[in-house]
Design a protein around this motif. Structure first.
Motif, PDB file in Angstrom:
ATOM      1  N   ASP A 585       8.775   8.638  -0.868  1.00  0.00           N
ATOM      2  CA  ASP A 585       7.488   8.357  -0.242  1.00  0.00           C
ATOM      3  C   ASP A 585       6.476   7.653  -1.156  1.00  0.00           C
ATOM      4  OD1 ASP A 585       8.298   9.366   2.222  1.00  0.00           O
ATOM      5  OD2 ASP A 585       7.670  11.407   1.720  1.00  0.00           O
ATOM      6  N   TYR A 586       6.943   7.131  -2.261  1.00  0.00           N
ATOM      7  CA  TYR A 586       6.055   6.406  -3.167  1.00  0.00           C
ATOM      8  C   TYR A 586       5.565   5.124  -2.481  1.00  0.00           C
ATOM      9  CZ  TYR A 586       4.470   4.685  -7.797  1.00  0.00           C
ATOM     10  OH  TYR A 586       3.733   4.246  -8.875  1.00  0.00           O
ATOM     11  N   GLU A 587       4.256   4.868  -2.517  1.00  0.00           N
ATOM     12  CA  GLU A 587       3.728   3.639  -1.913  1.00  0.00           C
ATOM     13  C   GLU A 587       2.535   3.096  -2.690  1.00  0.00           C
ATOM     14  OE1 GLU A 587       2.401   4.302   2.119  1.00  0.00           O
ATOM     15  OE2 GLU A 587       1.285   6.109   1.611  1.00  0.00           O
ATOM     16  N   PRO A 588       2.768   2.732  -3.956  1.00  0.00           N
ATOM     17  CA  PRO A 588       1.662   2.209  -4.761  1.00  0.00           C
ATOM     18  C   PRO A 588       1.269   0.787  -4.328  1.00  0.00           C
ATOM     19  CG  PRO A 588       3.718   1.873  -5.910  1.00  0.00           C
ATOM     20  CD  PRO A 588       4.061   2.641  -4.661  1.00  0.00           C
ATOM     21  N   ARG A 598      10.357  -9.266   1.637  1.00  0.00           N
ATOM     22  CA  ARG A 598       9.375  -9.164   2.735  1.00  0.00           C
ATOM     23  C   ARG A 598       9.289  -7.713   3.198  1.00  0.00           C
ATOM     24  NH1 ARG A 598       7.147 -14.218   2.033  1.00  0.00           N
ATOM     25  NH2 ARG A 598       7.958 -13.737  -0.018  1.00  0.00           N
ATOM     26  N   TYR A 599       8.239  -7.406   3.925  1.00  0.00           N
ATOM     27  CA  TYR A 599       8.095  -6.082   4.537  1.00  0.00           C
ATOM     28  C   TYR A 599       9.025  -5.976   5.734  1.00  0.00           C
ATOM     29  CZ  TYR A 599       3.904  -5.276   1.744  1.00  0.00           C
ATOM     30  OH  TYR A 599       3.034  -5.080   0.713  1.00  0.00           O
ATOM     31  N   ASP A 600       9.455  -4.780   6.025  1.00  0.00           N
ATOM     32  CA  ASP A 600      10.363  -4.584   7.149  1.00  0.00           C
ATOM     33  C   ASP A 600       9.563  -4.572   8.462  1.00  0.00           C
ATOM     34  OD1 ASP A 600      12.042  -3.487   9.137  1.00  0.00           O
ATOM     35  OD2 ASP A 600      13.309  -2.635   7.565  1.00  0.00           O
ATOM     36  N   PRO A 601       9.765  -5.580   9.302  1.00  0.00           N
ATOM     37  CA  PRO A 601       8.910  -5.714  10.491  1.00  0.00           C
ATOM     38  C   PRO A 601       9.188  -4.662  11.567  1.00  0.00           C
ATOM     39  CG  PRO A 601      10.590  -7.412  10.489  1.00  0.00           C
ATOM     40  CD  PRO A 601      10.733  -6.672   9.185  1.00  0.00           C
ATOM     41  N   ARG A 602      10.218  -3.834  11.364  1.00  0.00           N
ATOM     42  CA  ARG A 602      10.473  -2.836  12.409  1.00  0.00           C
ATOM     43  C   ARG A 602       9.375  -1.779  12.433  1.00  0.00           C
ATOM     44  NH1 ARG A 602      16.067  -0.796  11.081  1.00  0.00           N
ATOM     45  NH2 ARG A 602      15.907  -2.091   9.223  1.00  0.00           N
ATOM     46  N   PHE A 603       8.670  -1.619  11.288  1.00  0.00           N
ATOM     47  CA  PHE A 603       7.615  -0.607  11.266  1.00  0.00           C
ATOM     48  C   PHE A 603       6.344  -1.165  11.892  1.00  0.00           C
ATOM     49  CE2 PHE A 603      10.543   0.730   7.948  1.00  0.00           C
ATOM     50  CZ  PHE A 603      10.795   2.020   8.372  1.00  0.00           C
ATOM     51  N   VAL A 604       6.083  -0.728  13.101  1.00  0.00           N
ATOM     52  CA  VAL A 604       4.884  -1.156  13.829  1.00  0.00           C
ATOM     53  C   VAL A 604       4.049   0.098  14.060  1.00  0.00           C
ATOM     54  CG1 VAL A 604       5.901  -3.174  14.952  1.00  0.00           C
ATOM     55  CG2 VAL A 604       6.128  -0.923  16.013  1.00  0.00           C
ATOM     56  N   GLY A 605       2.756  -0.105  14.267  1.00  0.00           N
ATOM     57  CA  GLY A 605       1.884   1.050  14.438  1.00  0.00           C
ATOM     58  C   GLY A 605       1.590   1.659  13.088  1.00  0.00           C
ATOM     59  N   PHE A 606       1.517   2.988  13.031  1.00  0.00           N
ATOM     60  CA  PHE A 606       1.133   3.657  11.804  1.00  0.00           C
ATOM     61  C   PHE A 606       2.346   4.342  11.186  1.00  0.00           C
ATOM     62  CE2 PHE A 606       0.075   7.717   9.850  1.00  0.00           C
ATOM     63  CZ  PHE A 606      -0.754   7.295   8.827  1.00  0.00           C
ATOM     64  N   ALA A 612       8.638   1.833   2.913  1.00  0.00           N
ATOM     65  CA  ALA A 612       9.905   1.116   3.069  1.00  0.00           C
ATOM     66  C   ALA A 612       9.956  -0.096   2.145  1.00  0.00           C
ATOM     67  CB  ALA A 612      10.092   0.683   4.532  1.00  0.00           C
ATOM     68  N   HIS A 613       8.829  -0.743   1.965  1.00  0.00           N
ATOM     69  CA  HIS A 613       8.790  -1.931   1.111  1.00  0.00           C
ATOM     70  C   HIS A 613       9.028  -1.565  -0.356  1.00  0.00           C
ATOM     71  CE1 HIS A 613       6.660  -5.447  -0.887  1.00  0.00           C
ATOM     72  NE2 HIS A 613       7.612  -6.017  -0.166  1.00  0.00           N
ATOM     73  N   ILE A 614       8.436  -0.443  -0.774  1.00  0.00           N
ATOM     74  CA  ILE A 614       8.613  -0.012  -2.167  1.00  0.00           C
ATOM     75  C   ILE A 614      10.077   0.401  -2.403  1.00  0.00           C
ATOM     76  CG2 ILE A 614       7.943   1.757  -3.865  1.00  0.00           C
ATOM     77  CD1 ILE A 614       5.814  -0.424  -3.499  1.00  0.00           C
ATOM     78  N   ILE A 615      10.686   1.021  -1.412  1.00  0.00           N
ATOM     79  CA  ILE A 615      12.109   1.352  -1.520  1.00  0.00           C
ATOM     80  C   ILE A 615      12.921   0.071  -1.721  1.00  0.00           C
ATOM     81  CG2 ILE A 615      14.137   2.107  -0.186  1.00  0.00           C
ATOM     82  CD1 ILE A 615      12.479   4.347   0.955  1.00  0.00           C
ATOM     83  N   GLU A 623      11.131  -3.189 -11.649  1.00  0.00           N
ATOM     84  CA  GLU A 623      10.652  -2.206 -12.612  1.00  0.00           C
ATOM     85  C   GLU A 623       9.177  -1.943 -12.287  1.00  0.00           C
ATOM     86  OE1 GLU A 623      10.808  -2.286 -17.485  1.00  0.00           O
ATOM     87  OE2 GLU A 623      10.205  -4.105 -16.408  1.00  0.00           O
ATOM     88  N   PHE A 624       8.787  -0.659 -12.175  1.00  0.00           N
ATOM     89  CA  PHE A 624       7.390  -0.341 -11.874  1.00  0.00           C
ATOM     90  C   PHE A 624       6.628  -0.071 -13.168  1.00  0.00           C
ATOM     91  CE2 PHE A 624       9.758   0.723  -8.061  1.00  0.00           C
ATOM     92  CZ  PHE A 624       8.989   0.141  -7.075  1.00  0.00           C
ATOM     93  N   LEU A 625       5.630  -0.876 -13.442  1.00  0.00           N
ATOM     94  CA  LEU A 625       4.828  -0.747 -14.668  1.00  0.00           C
ATOM     95  C   LEU A 625       3.382  -0.465 -14.276  1.00  0.00           C
ATOM     96  CD1 LEU A 625       5.605  -3.677 -17.177  1.00  0.00           C
ATOM     97  CD2 LEU A 625       6.078  -1.218 -17.436  1.00  0.00           C
ATOM     98  N   VAL A 626       2.872   0.687 -14.693  1.00  0.00           N
ATOM     99  CA  VAL A 626       1.486   1.010 -14.365  1.00  0.00           C
ATOM    100  C   VAL A 626       0.563   0.372 -15.402  1.00  0.00           C
ATOM    101  CG1 VAL A 626      -0.179   2.846 -13.912  1.00  0.00           C
ATOM    102  CG2 VAL A 626       2.241   3.196 -13.358  1.00  0.00           C
ATOM    103  N   LEU A 627      -0.489  -0.305 -14.907  1.00  0.00           N
ATOM    104  CA  LEU A 627      -1.425  -0.976 -15.812  1.00  0.00           C
ATOM    105  C   LEU A 627      -2.560  -0.025 -16.174  1.00  0.00           C
ATOM    106  CD1 LEU A 627      -1.689  -4.530 -14.217  1.00  0.00           C
ATOM    107  CD2 LEU A 627      -0.390  -3.844 -16.254  1.00  0.00           C
ATOM    108  N   PRO A 628      -2.853   0.145 -17.449  1.00  0.00           N
ATOM    109  CA  PRO A 628      -3.784   1.201 -17.861  1.00  0.00           C
ATOM    110  C   PRO A 628      -5.242   0.944 -17.479  1.00  0.00           C
ATOM    111  CG  PRO A 628      -3.128  -0.119 -19.751  1.00  0.00           C
ATOM    112  CD  PRO A 628      -2.262  -0.557 -18.604  1.00  0.00           C
ATOM    113  N   GLU A 629      -5.652  -0.322 -17.309  1.00  0.00           N
ATOM    114  CA  GLU A 629      -7.062  -0.583 -16.991  1.00  0.00           C
ATOM    115  C   GLU A 629      -7.267  -0.979 -15.520  1.00  0.00           C
ATOM    116  OE1 GLU A 629      -9.654  -0.173 -19.136  1.00  0.00           O
ATOM    117  OE2 GLU A 629      -8.226   0.489 -20.685  1.00  0.00           O
ATOM    118  N   ALA A 630      -6.188  -1.045 -14.769  1.00  0.00           N
ATOM    119  CA  ALA A 630      -6.309  -1.505 -13.369  1.00  0.00           C
ATOM    120  C   ALA A 630      -6.662  -0.338 -12.463  1.00  0.00           C
ATOM    121  CB  ALA A 630      -4.995  -2.131 -12.916  1.00  0.00           C
ATOM    122  N   PHE A 631      -7.540  -0.570 -11.524  1.00  0.00           N
ATOM    123  CA  PHE A 631      -7.739   0.407 -10.447  1.00  0.00           C
ATOM    124  C   PHE A 631      -8.341  -0.259  -9.220  1.00  0.00           C
ATOM    125  CE2 PHE A 631     -11.624   0.568 -12.994  1.00  0.00           C
ATOM    126  CZ  PHE A 631     -12.636   0.542 -12.040  1.00  0.00           C
TER     127      PHE A 631
END
Lengths: 689, 689
Positions: A585-588, A598-606, A612-615, A623-631
């Motif tokens: 369920d990670y969705e950063p 691309r995003y999976d267009p089957r997901f419509v609504g909420f 799904a895109h992060i998966i 590779e997921f790299l967290v930026l220390p000064e970004a928010f």
């Protein structure tokens, strides 16, 4: 169906004399009924009110005969205009239409996408490159607002396909309020010598008395207006048109220096010299709402206006005591839902555009009683897409540049100004709007001092169709239109740190990323529950607010798993980017190369649309790299109707579950055993629920 | 303009023979062009494909001739249908129209308001009381879904004004896609004996072979459909129509027991007996989309469909392989912005409805360059109003009953369900919507289990027009439609205490208020900043939340003067109602008698709209009594665009200031020196600002 034309043509020839007599009695009251409305505004100064122009019985072409229309269109604003014109054309038409569009690169880019996604039956669109035509007319000095493009109408006979015998040429600023087939039928009234059909100019411009020292180009009487032209192409070729207009233009330019009204000056000069070439059309086919128009003389008499021409530079804002009336006709099509024009012409062959029949079949195969029917239908829906709806300045090529990508509907419009203040870089935004809302949006941007100056923000309108919000289709439209090497995949209700744009570009450079490297830079997400709060200017300020309880990590209470992998406690202390692992369920919010999945267009609504895109990114070994000064901080807003439905409807939740399972099946197919971890995670989540 | 018809009529007589010959050659290809499309679905079994029906040249009536249309309309749903029909009529019409509406009290109430506020030029509407007609047809047993109302078409010749020679009768479930004048012109093809024009029935119903033991009423062949009827009224009277249909109906009822298809059965039985009375109309004038329709035989041949008839009880949801096509035609007008039909007919006299010309003049006198132009224009705007848009059960008369009054637009729709849970009593809600949104709203209510059962909530649609939100006009619409002696003047983003409805009624009773006493009961207002919170079940719970900081008094931080007079600290302890005094900017939520002063419609957009109303109450010496157990809680939502504009635009704030000053000048004029205190308060506030 088609061959029926022949006996008609014979019959017509035999009966023409008979009709002239009949016409006189039957249609004596004629000025009231449009078709025969006088061709000139005054008495008949040059014999144009001949029988062919005033005899009202029209021989309409056969039902399925193709009509051809040519339009010159350049730039963003004309691309919007031509769509309104096309809607009015399609609304009344009952024949197949072939649009021949002479476009610059901008208009072509917009209109190709638009017509492809519009999927109107019995409509063919061909494009011709205006760049190639420029050398043919660029030698003519011109002062008209249409620039070089207006002049291109002169060269149409040489560039349209030789198979085309006749064509109607339209300016982009006309609106139809009748079936174009009636205009087409007026070719049938041309004498053997006539090659061009035109409506008289409805102002005194060519009389040369508008102001002192006004010296217009030569014209026959009031001259003719070229907003609507019937061109008999093969006859024009035979008459030596190309030679003819060039000789005339060159001669007049010796004394007149430049055209004031572009092609129209030259058409008129040629006609003055060769009056037999012109077939005057009834005034109702080009009701001209220019400044100082005399069109009233036409429309007060006529019962039926056929074409309105907004030929003032002021367009809809032109002053006219009946302006409201004409505006209403125009607004009808401005706000008209274009998808309603996806109407077939019963009984005409081969009318469906590519993909339309397969799509119809797929839709027809859906089971209306199935609980997830609405989801299936929404997934199959092809939305009309109008990319770069407003004038746009593409960003210069820069190797580390980042475009903010997001999507929104009308109820988030008030976010745009704040977003522009927080993100000084390029943006690509998809807007899910009705045709009417698109106009409100246009007005909103034009009247906003913040938005109107930001030419680096590209707005792409996706027209509404169906009950569920196609969130991932929207994201894909915005993503596909991003023009920088990197994209920041954000949501409209987030405001990035003021420094984020610069910081991201610097980070990309420092990390020596290049767009082939599969890296997703994570921008940690926070939220405030207050509508008014002062946005932190630094990470330090943010941490203070966080400790004071004025800010929270995003959805900490409702959906912690969405961002827990970001590891906020590590982020607090971090001085350098750090790598994190995917978890369920990670969705950063991430910065990735533009060519990301691309995003999976089957997901419509909420629900689950970003997860799904992060998966997908993880499965492709980003590779997921967290930026220390970004928010980035989420602002509060009213829950959308889709969320309300999700919360209240078990069907909705069940359908979402079904979509997730199908998504996982597809993952397994594509990534094999590597995708097993996602399925396991889903099952664990399910057993917890 | 009018007398031109005479020479035409002479000419027509002379030329009829000539035309028959001409017509043969010219229009031999005719099935493709609509006007002459065959009158029957099969070969011509009873001679109806006569020359008058297939000869295509129509003699149209003069430009400004009035056309008459009669429609029977009863109840809430038909009142919505008839508006869509009327939009389609008005869209294509070029003649003045007179609608003769036979209505029950519900439809009359709705449609009188609607047409008065619609202000369409060259449209006259007359109402006839269906109640009075009931005795004329109630003796006929009927099984059709239209009930008694369908049968009323039979008695139209006796109730329409004797001056009316001809009328077109329409069912509410038809949609025009062409100009009704072409249908009207078909009267010109009636022979001397013909009195009624009808399209053949496009199903096998009257053939009696649909199912075993199906025994339909007698009809000529397939019979005729009465969704579209041309009635030649004076001839019908002369023929003894009334006697004729009654005799036939009584005789058939001896064996058939009841009509299945209402008036249509009786029309067909009469025609079977007197075939010379009927003039068959081309099928395109009534394309019937019933279940098992055979209409395809008509529309696949025709080029041009004139009228679509949704004569299945399923209406738009009928199954038909071309259903999408027909739905698009219908949806065109369902979502069409009705204000665009406020179009004059150029050259026709006396076409403006009451007030329209004065309004146009007032609008024309506004100075477009003035900074507050948008405000002035918005104030003058007359919005179309559709009261009780959905079926509604008026509350039974009860002396202490209270209606909750509020207004909203589409972005607050998600509040409705919660509001219904909190307020079990009657509500009167004004909704500011586009025509398209009104349809979405309808769908929203119909699919909501909470809303669809609440027949005591009246929804009044006010159609959008102009850039500023007409908040007080909306409140006045909702207020005017409240039917109980008291009203609770609330806002849509507030949820009342669960007990409030009962508590208010009990308080009104205990305080021995009567609707002549000028009392305003104050409901103290609170707010939460959280989207999800548990609503307090009592004052005690509320106070706990308040002390815990989860709740606040309303706008404590931003606008404390709005509610400070309510005196929250006194309220904490209060056991009985207590009186409070007005102070500057006070804007409590109050319960007042229904005949309270209206809101001042000059306040459009955001700001001061309630403040002015409370001043008005105070100036009229209303007593403000705070109720000790009453409370209402504001939920958070995204700020509206109007608020954003207010905050960002100095012009907006200046215009609001100008409105306030004008309001105070009016107050002084009306209340003299008593109004001085309000002005002083305003000036003090200004000097503080």
């Amino acid at each position: 169906m088609l061959p029926r034309g022949r006996p008609r043509a014979m019959g017509a020839a035999v009966l023409l004399l008979l009709l002239l007599v009949v016409g006189f009695f039957l249609f004596g009251r004629d000025p009231e009924y449009g078709l025969g409305t006088t061709a000139t505004l005054d008495e008949d100064p040059y014999g144009s009110r001949n029988l062919s122009a005033s005899s009202p019985q029209l021989l309409l072409p056969p039902k399925c005969e193709m009509l051809h229309v040519a339009i010159v269109c350049a730039g963003y604003n004309s691309s919007r205009e031509i769509i309104t014109l096309t809607k009015s054309l399609l609304f009344y038409r009952k024949n197949p239409l072939h649009l021949h569009l002479i476009t610059d690169a901008i208009a072509r880019n917009i209109l190709e996408t638009l017509f492809r996604t519009w999927m109107v039956p019995a409509l063919v669109v061909s494009f011709y490159d205006a760049e190639e035509l420029k050398p043919l007319v660029s030698w003519i000095p011109n002062k008209h607002y249409s620039g070089l493009y207006g002049l291109m109408k002169l060269v149409l006979p040489s560039i349209l396909p030789p198979s085309l015998a006749q064509v109607i040429v339209l300016d982009t600023d006309v609106t139809f309020s009748s079936d174009i087939v009636e205009l087409w039928a007026l070719f049938g009234r041309f004498s053997d010598k006539q090659v061009v059909g035109l409506v008289e100019n409805q102002s005194d411009w060519y009389l040369g008395n508008l102001w002192k020292n006004h010296r217009p180009w030569p014209a026959l009487g009031r001259g003719f207006n070229t907003g609507v032209i019937l061109l008999w192409l093969d006859r024009l070729q035979q008459t030596g048109w190309e030679q003819m207009w060039k000789v005339t233009a060159k001669r007049e330019l010796l004394t007149l220096m430049a055209t004031s009204l572009a092609d129209q000056d030259i058409f008129n000069a040629v006609i003055k010299e060769h009056p037999h070439l012109v077939h005057p059309l009834p005034c109702v086919w080009n009701v001209q709402l220019s400044d100082h128009t005399l069109a009233e003389r036409c429309y007060l008499e006529a019962a039926d206006l056929k074409v309105i021409h907004w030929n003032s530079p002021k367009k809809l804002r032109v002053k006219n005591k009946h302006a409201e009336f004409f505006r209403n006709l125009h607004l009808t099509f401005l706000g008209y839902d274009g998808k309603l024009l996806r109407r077939e012409l019963f009984g005409c062959p081969n009318q469906f555009p590519p993909g339309a029949e397969q799509l119809q079949q797929a839709l027809a195969q859906l089971d209306e009683e199935e609980p997830c029917f609405e989801f299936r239908q929404q997934q199959l829906t092809v939305h009309r897409v109008h990319i770069t709806f407003l004038p746009h300045q593409p960003p210069p090529p820069r190797p580390h540049d980042v475009t903010l990508v997001a999507q929104l509907s009308m109820d988030r419009l008030q976010m745009l100004e704040a977003l522009c203040r927080h993100w000084p870089g390029p943006m690509s935004l998809a807007l899910y709007l009705t045709d009417e809302e698109a106009q409100q949006f246009l007005h909103f941007v034009e009247t906003s001092p913040v938005l109107s100056v930001r030419k680096d923000v590209a707005y792409h309108v996706v027209y509404q169709d169906g009950p569920l919000y196609p969130v991932n289709q929207l994201r894909n439209v915005a993503l596909a239109q991003a023009l920088t090497p990197y994209v920041f995949l954000s949501d409209i209700d987030f405001l990035p740190a003021y420094s984020l744009y610069d910081y991201l570009r610097a980070s990309i450079e420092q990390l020596e990323l290049d767009s082939r490297r599969k890296t997703a830079l994570v921008v940690p997400a926070f939220e405030t529950l207050h509508y008014r709060f002062s946005f932190p200017n630094s990470k330090a300020e943010l941490l203070t607010l966080l400790d004071a309880g004025s800010l929270h990590t995003f959805r900490y209470h409702e959906w912690p798993q969405g961002h827990s992998s970001t590891d906020y406690s590590r982020w607090r202390e971090a001085q350098a980017p750090y790598r994190v692992q995917w978890s369920a369920d990670y969705e950063p919010y991430v910065v990735v190369p533009r060519d990301c999945p691309r995003y999976d267009p089957r997901f419509v609504g909420f629900g689950w649309n970003k997860v799904a895109h992060i998966i997908e990114l993880d499965a492709q070994e980003y590779e997921f790299l967290v930026l220390p000064e970004a928010f980035s901080i989420h602002l509060p807003h009213t829950p959308s109707l889709d969320i309300s439905r999700f919360r209240s409807s078990p069907t909705y939740r069940n359908c979402l579950q079904a979509l997730k399972e199908e998504f996982h099946q597809d993952l397994s197919r594509r990534y094999g055993s590597a995708a097993l971890k996602y399925l396991t995670a889903l099952q664990q989540a399910r057993s917890r629920a």
